[in-house]
Design a protein around this motif. Structure first.
Motif, PDB file in Angstrom:
ATOM      1  N   LYS A 164       0.844  -1.212   0.000  1.00  0.00           N
ATOM      2  CA  LYS A 164       0.000   0.000   0.000  1.00  0.00           C
ATOM      3  C   LYS A 164       0.867   1.246   0.000  1.00  0.00           C
ATOM      4  CE  LYS A 164      -4.183  -1.614   2.254  1.00  0.00           C
ATOM      5  NZ  LYS A 164      -4.751  -1.804   3.569  1.00  0.00           N
ATOM      6  N   LEU A 165       1.936   1.241   0.856  1.00  0.00           N
ATOM      7  CA  LEU A 165       2.822   2.411   0.943  1.00  0.00           C
ATOM      8  C   LEU A 165       3.494   2.685  -0.396  1.00  0.00           C
ATOM      9  CD1 LEU A 165       4.591   2.104   4.414  1.00  0.00           C
ATOM     10  CD2 LEU A 165       3.114   3.955   3.629  1.00  0.00           C
ATOM     11  N   GLN A 166       3.915   1.596  -1.083  1.00  0.00           N
ATOM     12  CA  GLN A 166       4.574   1.782  -2.383  1.00  0.00           C
ATOM     13  C   GLN A 166       3.612   2.416  -3.386  1.00  0.00           C
ATOM     14  OE1 GLN A 166       7.920   1.334  -3.015  1.00  0.00           O
ATOM     15  NE2 GLN A 166       7.374   2.396  -4.921  1.00  0.00           N
ATOM     16  N   LYS A 167       2.335   1.962  -3.359  1.00  0.00           N
ATOM     17  CA  LYS A 167       1.329   2.522  -4.289  1.00  0.00           C
ATOM     18  C   LYS A 167       1.105   3.994  -3.980  1.00  0.00           C
ATOM     19  CE  LYS A 167      -1.364  -1.477  -5.592  1.00  0.00           C
ATOM     20  NZ  LYS A 167      -2.438  -2.315  -5.159  1.00  0.00           N
ATOM     21  N   LEU A 168       0.993   4.343  -2.661  1.00  0.00           N
ATOM     22  CA  LEU A 168       0.759   5.741  -2.266  1.00  0.00           C
ATOM     23  C   LEU A 168       1.967   6.604  -2.637  1.00  0.00           C
ATOM     24  CD1 LEU A 168      -0.984   5.071   1.157  1.00  0.00           C
ATOM     25  CD2 LEU A 168      -2.015   6.171  -0.833  1.00  0.00           C
ATOM     26  N   LYS A 169       3.163   6.034  -2.462  1.00  0.00           N
ATOM     27  CA  LYS A 169       4.375   6.783  -2.814  1.00  0.00           C
ATOM     28  C   LYS A 169       4.354   7.123  -4.312  1.00  0.00           C
ATOM     29  CE  LYS A 169       9.403   6.370  -2.674  1.00  0.00           C
ATOM     30  NZ  LYS A 169      10.534   5.510  -2.404  1.00  0.00           N
ATOM     31  N   ASP A 170       4.025   6.090  -5.127  1.00  0.00           N
ATOM     32  CA  ASP A 170       3.965   6.311  -6.577  1.00  0.00           C
ATOM     33  C   ASP A 170       2.926   7.373  -6.909  1.00  0.00           C
ATOM     34  OD1 ASP A 170       5.858   4.389  -6.819  1.00  0.00           O
ATOM     35  OD2 ASP A 170       4.476   2.788  -7.430  1.00  0.00           O
ATOM     36  N   ALA A 171       1.769   7.315  -6.208  1.00  0.00           N
ATOM     37  CA  ALA A 171       0.681   8.269  -6.472  1.00  0.00           C
ATOM     38  C   ALA A 171       1.107   9.691  -6.099  1.00  0.00           C
ATOM     39  CB  ALA A 171      -0.560   7.856  -5.696  1.00  0.00           C
ATOM     40  N   LEU A 172       1.835   9.794  -4.954  1.00  0.00           N
ATOM     41  CA  LEU A 172       2.278  11.107  -4.465  1.00  0.00           C
ATOM     42  C   LEU A 172       3.285  11.737  -5.428  1.00  0.00           C
ATOM     43  CD1 LEU A 172       1.434  12.565  -1.918  1.00  0.00           C
ATOM     44  CD2 LEU A 172       3.413  11.624  -0.763  1.00  0.00           C
ATOM     45  N   ILE A 173       4.223  10.906  -5.922  1.00  0.00           N
ATOM     46  CA  ILE A 173       5.222  11.411  -6.883  1.00  0.00           C
ATOM     47  C   ILE A 173       4.500  11.897  -8.150  1.00  0.00           C
ATOM     48  CG2 ILE A 173       7.188  10.739  -8.359  1.00  0.00           C
ATOM     49  CD1 ILE A 173       7.934   8.745  -6.050  1.00  0.00           C
ATOM     50  N   ALA A 174       3.539  11.069  -8.608  1.00  0.00           N
ATOM     51  CA  ALA A 174       2.798  11.433  -9.818  1.00  0.00           C
ATOM     52  C   ALA A 174       2.015  12.735  -9.596  1.00  0.00           C
ATOM     53  CB  ALA A 174       1.851  10.294 -10.195  1.00  0.00           C
ATOM     54  N   PHE A 175       1.419  12.856  -8.369  1.00  0.00           N
ATOM     55  CA  PHE A 175       0.644  14.063  -8.030  1.00  0.00           C
ATOM     56  C   PHE A 175       1.538  15.298  -8.082  1.00  0.00           C
ATOM     57  CE2 PHE A 175      -1.135  17.021  -4.835  1.00  0.00           C
ATOM     58  CZ  PHE A 175      -2.432  17.177  -5.324  1.00  0.00           C
ATOM     59  N   CYS A 176       2.733  15.219  -7.467  1.00  0.00           N
ATOM     60  CA  CYS A 176       3.684  16.339  -7.454  1.00  0.00           C
ATOM     61  C   CYS A 176       4.092  16.719  -8.875  1.00  0.00           C
ATOM     62  CB  CYS A 176       4.937  15.978  -6.647  1.00  0.00           C
ATOM     63  SG  CYS A 176       4.643  16.003  -4.893  1.00  0.00           S
ATOM     64  N   GLN A 177       4.361  15.706  -9.685  1.00  0.00           N
ATOM     65  CA  GLN A 177       4.799  15.986 -11.064  1.00  0.00           C
ATOM     66  C   GLN A 177       3.674  16.668 -11.854  1.00  0.00           C
ATOM     67  OE1 GLN A 177       6.088  12.077 -12.240  1.00  0.00           O
ATOM     68  NE2 GLN A 177       8.193  12.431 -11.541  1.00  0.00           N
ATOM     69  N   ARG A 178       2.435  16.161 -11.621  1.00  0.00           N
ATOM     70  CA  ARG A 178       1.279  16.717 -12.350  1.00  0.00           C
ATOM     71  C   ARG A 178       1.038  18.166 -11.947  1.00  0.00           C
ATOM     72  NH1 ARG A 178      -2.016  12.634 -11.277  1.00  0.00           N
ATOM     73  NH2 ARG A 178      -3.236  13.783  -9.739  1.00  0.00           N
ATOM     74  N   GLU A 179       1.126  18.427 -10.608  1.00  0.00           N
ATOM     75  CA  GLU A 179       0.791  19.750 -10.090  1.00  0.00           C
ATOM     76  C   GLU A 179       1.994  20.701 -10.088  1.00  0.00           C
ATOM     77  OE1 GLU A 179      -2.336  20.538  -9.346  1.00  0.00           O
ATOM     78  OE2 GLU A 179      -2.930  18.483  -9.844  1.00  0.00           O
ATOM     79  N   GLY A 180       3.192  20.183 -10.380  1.00  0.00           N
ATOM     80  CA  GLY A 180       4.407  21.010 -10.353  1.00  0.00           C
ATOM     81  C   GLY A 180       4.730  21.499  -8.960  1.00  0.00           C
ATOM     82  N   ILE A 181       4.562  20.599  -7.939  1.00  0.00           N
ATOM     83  CA  ILE A 181       4.847  20.968  -6.544  1.00  0.00           C
ATOM     84  C   ILE A 181       5.812  19.952  -5.931  1.00  0.00           C
ATOM     85  CG2 ILE A 181       2.677  22.195  -6.111  1.00  0.00           C
ATOM     86  CD1 ILE A 181       1.587  19.572  -4.884  1.00  0.00           C
TER      87      ILE A 181
ATOM     88  N   VAL B 189       5.783  19.765  -2.141  1.00  0.00           N
ATOM     89  CA  VAL B 189       5.269  19.450  -0.800  1.00  0.00           C
ATOM     90  C   VAL B 189       3.753  19.267  -0.906  1.00  0.00           C
ATOM     91  CG1 VAL B 189       5.081  20.204   1.611  1.00  0.00           C
ATOM     92  CG2 VAL B 189       7.082  20.856   0.253  1.00  0.00           C
ATOM     93  N   VAL B 190       3.271  18.173  -0.304  1.00  0.00           N
ATOM     94  CA  VAL B 190       1.822  17.907  -0.317  1.00  0.00           C
ATOM     95  C   VAL B 190       1.347  17.905   1.128  1.00  0.00           C
ATOM     96  CG1 VAL B 190       0.016  16.339  -1.138  1.00  0.00           C
ATOM     97  CG2 VAL B 190       2.183  16.482  -2.361  1.00  0.00           C
ATOM     98  N   PHE B 191       0.256  18.641   1.392  1.00  0.00           N
ATOM     99  CA  PHE B 191      -0.221  18.811   2.758  1.00  0.00           C
ATOM    100  C   PHE B 191      -1.369  17.864   3.083  1.00  0.00           C
ATOM    101  CE2 PHE B 191       2.070  22.514   4.332  1.00  0.00           C
ATOM    102  CZ  PHE B 191       2.721  22.909   3.170  1.00  0.00           C
ATOM    103  N   GLY B 192      -1.296  17.264   4.271  1.00  0.00           N
ATOM    104  CA  GLY B 192      -2.392  16.444   4.780  1.00  0.00           C
ATOM    105  C   GLY B 192      -3.097  17.196   5.889  1.00  0.00           C
ATOM    106  N   SER B 193      -3.934  16.515   6.741  1.00  0.00           N
ATOM    107  CA  SER B 193      -4.665  17.209   7.810  1.00  0.00           C
ATOM    108  C   SER B 193      -3.709  17.715   8.878  1.00  0.00           C
ATOM    109  CB  SER B 193      -5.672  16.265   8.465  1.00  0.00           C
ATOM    110  OG  SER B 193      -6.338  15.534   7.498  1.00  0.00           O
ATOM    111  N   ASP B 194      -2.779  16.811   9.346  1.00  0.00           N
ATOM    112  CA  ASP B 194      -1.841  17.215  10.402  1.00  0.00           C
ATOM    113  C   ASP B 194      -0.408  17.290   9.901  1.00  0.00           C
ATOM    114  OD1 ASP B 194      -3.850  17.166  12.320  1.00  0.00           O
ATOM    115  OD2 ASP B 194      -3.662  14.973  12.480  1.00  0.00           O
ATOM    116  N   LYS B 195      -0.124  16.542   8.881  1.00  0.00           N
ATOM    117  CA  LYS B 195       1.268  16.443   8.433  1.00  0.00           C
ATOM    118  C   LYS B 195       1.391  16.799   6.958  1.00  0.00           C
ATOM    119  CE  LYS B 195       2.711  13.746  12.093  1.00  0.00           C
ATOM    120  NZ  LYS B 195       2.874  12.442  12.620  1.00  0.00           N
ATOM    121  N   LYS B 196       2.627  17.074   6.547  1.00  0.00           N
ATOM    122  CA  LYS B 196       2.894  17.317   5.135  1.00  0.00           C
ATOM    123  C   LYS B 196       4.026  16.379   4.693  1.00  0.00           C
ATOM    124  CE  LYS B 196       6.263  20.904   6.148  1.00  0.00           C
ATOM    125  NZ  LYS B 196       6.717  22.263   5.996  1.00  0.00           N
ATOM    126  N   ILE B 197       4.026  16.094   3.418  1.00  0.00           N
ATOM    127  CA  ILE B 197       5.098  15.239   2.907  1.00  0.00           C
ATOM    128  C   ILE B 197       5.849  15.989   1.815  1.00  0.00           C
ATOM    129  CG2 ILE B 197       5.660  13.084   1.691  1.00  0.00           C
ATOM    130  CD1 ILE B 197       3.277  11.775   3.037  1.00  0.00           C
TER     131      ILE B 197
END
Ligand code: SF4
Length: 399
Positions: free
Chosen positions: A295-312, A314-322
């Motif tokens: 699951k973590l590997q899938k989320l990591k891949d999704a997060l990298i893809a999200f950053c690349q898509r959005e050109g960012i 740092v991604v923010f969650g409710s309490d933490k950011k990555i």
């Protein structure tokens, strides 16, 4: 004075813990025969009788031999004799013995090849000049074949036939041959003969006097090594089923305790409960760990893809950011490849190998445990070592 026998040394080699129980702790256990040893004894005594009668000029025919064997079997059989292989009955084993004797009789009758000079011969062989170390001799049949040739015969009822190398390296009959060469001054040549009765097969091996002298030294060394050791680790093998100390052995005692318990108490055994719980939780842990890693590997891949898509980055969650940082990974040729060897040589060549080397304590520990270096080298390392107890849990299927 120390007396050793082939079986005493073999016990140590098979399982040092069994040796300790038998010869150091001197634990006496009621040694119930197994059907295999019972069969071996009956066949041995029948063949001894065959040759002894011959010494007394009495010829035993095959019917007499089988009648003797079957009578002994009937008279001496006890219900307590253990049959480990439960697919076979007492009668199966008795008939096996009959077949062994019939085949042997038909092959060697009229038994007049050579002169019998010993049957079930027992003696003691001194191993050292000071008489401190002695070795038990027990020969099934000793033959004088003339012209300086002596033969040591051994009957085997095993149901597996070893390869020739085993006979050429055999210690038991060779030690008996050493005794023969000392006892009979005209002895020039020694032939060792094993009768594998289950296969109607005769195996042989020869020894020179020089080889026997070397063997004497080897055996003496082995005995001294056994005497000096303070370690008697258990060695679990298929032979455990035939071990007289199985119910005392640290590797099997708990199983024996469980087997004694009635069904309603069995499941309440505290050890059994701990193991069942441990295995359950460990299985769950391993399953969850694997699922979580996927699951973590899938989320990591999704997060990298999200950053690349959005050109960012740092991604923010409710309490933490990555923070997703990109970096270049330095890759080296893998271990045990030619390229890796060249890399090591290159580092050596530029005088930088020591800066990037680290001590491999795992390998060093293995070297010390297995005494792979000389005593002097090990002694120099010794002062840096301290011992600490550790425990490893290994889960395996019960047989
Ligand atoms: S049961 Fe097996 S491990 Fe235990 S003492 Fe006997 S041979 Fe060794």
């Amino acid at each position: 004075m120390t007396t050793f026998s082939h079986s005493k040394i073999q016990t140590f080699e098979t399982c040092p813990l069994q040796y300790k129980y038998a010869y150091i702790d001197n634990i006496k256990v009621v040694a119930e025969d197994t059907v295999e040893t019972f069969l071996g004894s009956r066949v041995h005594e029948a063949l001894e009788k065959l040759y002894r009668d011959k010494l007394f000029e009495k010829h035993m025919d095959l019917e007499d031999l089988l009648a003797f064997y079957n009578k002994q079997w009937e008279d001496l059989w006890k219900e307590t004799i253990i049959i480990v292989r439960q697919d076979y009955t007492q009668d199966n084993y008795r008939k096996m013995g009959e077949r062994y004797l019939k085949d042997y009789y038909n092959r060697y009758e009229p038994f007049d090849h050579g002169k019998v000079i010993g049957l079930e011969t027992k003696d003691i062989l001194p191993l050292s000049e000071d008489g401190k170390y002695l070795f038990h001799i027990r020969i099934d049949r000793l033959m004088d074949m003339g012209q300086g040739l002596y033969e040591v015969h051994d009957y085997k009822t095993n149901t597996s036939l070893p390869a020739q190398e085993a006979f050429d390296q055999d210690r038991q009959l060779a030690m008996y041959a050493l005794w023969v060469s000392e006892r009979f001054k005209d002895c020039q040549k020694l032939r060792l003969v094993w009768h594998f009765l289950a296969f109607d097969k005769e195996m042989e091996s020869f020894r020179t006097k020089e080889q026997l002298e070397d063997l004497r030294k080897e055996v003496l060394e082995k005995i001294k090594e056994i005497e000096a050791t303070g370690k008697f680790p258990p060695h679990v093998s298929n032979l455990c089923d035939w071990c007289l100390y199985k119910s005392l052995c640290t590797m099997w005692k708990h199983e024996a305790v469980l087997e004694e318990k009635p069904e309603n108490e069995y499941l309440n055994d505290p050890g059994l409960k701990i193991v069942d719980q441990y295995v359950k939780i460990k299985d769950e842990f391993d399953r969850h760990k694997k699922e979580a890693e996927e699951k973590l590997q899938k989320l990591k891949d999704a997060l990298i893809a999200f950053c690349q898509r959005e050109g960012i980055s740092v991604v923010f969650g409710s309490d933490k950011k990555i923070t997703v940082s990109e970096f270049e990974m330095i890759k080296f040729p893998p271990k045990n490849t030619e390229e890796r060897k060249v890399l090591v040589e290159t580092l050596k060549g530029i005088g930088k190998l020591d800066e990037v080397l680290d001590l491999d304590v795992f390998t060093l520990g293995k070297v010390l445990r297995n005494k792979e270096w000389g005593d002097e080298q090990i002694a120099q390392i010794q002062k840096f070592i301290s011992m600490e107890k550790g425990y490893r849990l290994t889960i395996a299927k019960k047989k």
